[in-house]
Design a protein around this motif. Sequence first.
Motif, PDB file in Angstrom:
ATOM      1  N   GLU A  70       0.829  -1.206   0.000  1.00 35.78           N
ATOM      2  CA  GLU A  70       0.000   0.000   0.000  1.00 35.78           C
ATOM      3  C   GLU A  70       0.864   1.257   0.000  1.00 35.78           C
ATOM      4  N   GLU A  71       1.932   1.249   0.772  1.00 36.51           N
ATOM      5  CA  GLU A  71       2.822   2.413   0.822  1.00 36.51           C
ATOM      6  C   GLU A  71       3.436   2.681  -0.553  1.00 36.51           C
ATOM      7  N   ARG A  74       0.820   4.063  -2.906  1.00 35.39           N
ATOM      8  CA  ARG A  74       0.518   5.463  -2.600  1.00 35.39           C
ATOM      9  C   ARG A  74       1.625   6.391  -3.115  1.00 35.39           C
ATOM     10  N   SER A  75       2.885   6.013  -2.883  1.00 34.11           N
ATOM     11  CA  SER A  75       3.980   6.912  -3.247  1.00 34.11           C
ATOM     12  C   SER A  75       4.290   6.883  -4.741  1.00 34.11           C
ATOM     13  N   MET A  79      -2.026   6.177  -5.338  1.00 35.63           N
ATOM     14  CA  MET A  79      -3.248   5.521  -4.882  1.00 35.63           C
ATOM     15  C   MET A  79      -3.876   6.313  -3.739  1.00 35.63           C
ATOM     16  N   VAL A  80      -5.193   6.446  -3.791  1.00 37.93           N
ATOM     17  CA  VAL A  80      -5.931   7.085  -2.710  1.00 37.93           C
ATOM     18  C   VAL A  80      -7.120   6.209  -2.343  1.00 37.93           C
ATOM     19  N   ARG A  81      -7.511   6.288  -1.105  1.00 39.79           N
ATOM     20  CA  ARG A  81      -8.710   5.574  -0.674  1.00 39.79           C
ATOM     21  C   ARG A  81      -9.923   6.463  -0.881  1.00 39.79           C
ATOM     22  N   GLU A  84     -10.384  10.186   0.483  1.00 43.79           N
ATOM     23  CA  GLU A  84      -9.101  10.877   0.644  1.00 43.79           C
ATOM     24  C   GLU A  84      -8.878  11.815  -0.533  1.00 43.79           C
ATOM     25  N   TYR A  86      -5.785  13.448  -2.828  1.00 46.24           N
ATOM     26  CA  TYR A  86      -4.370  13.289  -3.163  1.00 46.24           C
ATOM     27  C   TYR A  86      -3.784  14.654  -3.483  1.00 46.24           C
ATOM     28  N   HIS A  88      -0.071  16.278  -4.430  1.00 49.31           N
ATOM     29  CA  HIS A  88       1.324  16.002  -4.763  1.00 49.31           C
ATOM     30  C   HIS A  88       2.139  17.279  -4.575  1.00 49.31           C
TER      31      HIS A  88
END
Length: 95
Positions: A70-71, A74-75, A79-81, A84, A86, A88
Amino acid sequence: MGSRLVPLVLLALLVAIHAQLWTGRGSIQHVNEMHQRIEAQQAANAKARQDNDRLTSEVQDLKEGLDMVEEKARSELGMVRQGEIYVHVTPAARR
C-alpha cells in the motif's frame, strides 16, 4: 504356633508388595510407559509450538507485506482511498 505366624504374615506382605511393584499401578512397566507417553507429548507440544511460531511469523509477514504494498502504491502510483484527497507536493528548486 504364634512364632510362625509373624514370619508368614511378613512373607505374605512381601509377596504382595512385590506383586504390586511388578504388575500393578505404579509398577516399573507402568512408570516406563508413562515416561514414554510424556516424552511423546512433549515432542508433540514442541512441534505444535514450532508450527504456531511459523504461522505467527507468516501472518506478521503478510500484514507487513500489505502495508508495504500500500505504501508503494501510494507513493509511486498515487493511490488514494475513498474519501481521501491526493495532493502532490514537489520540492522547490535550489538556487
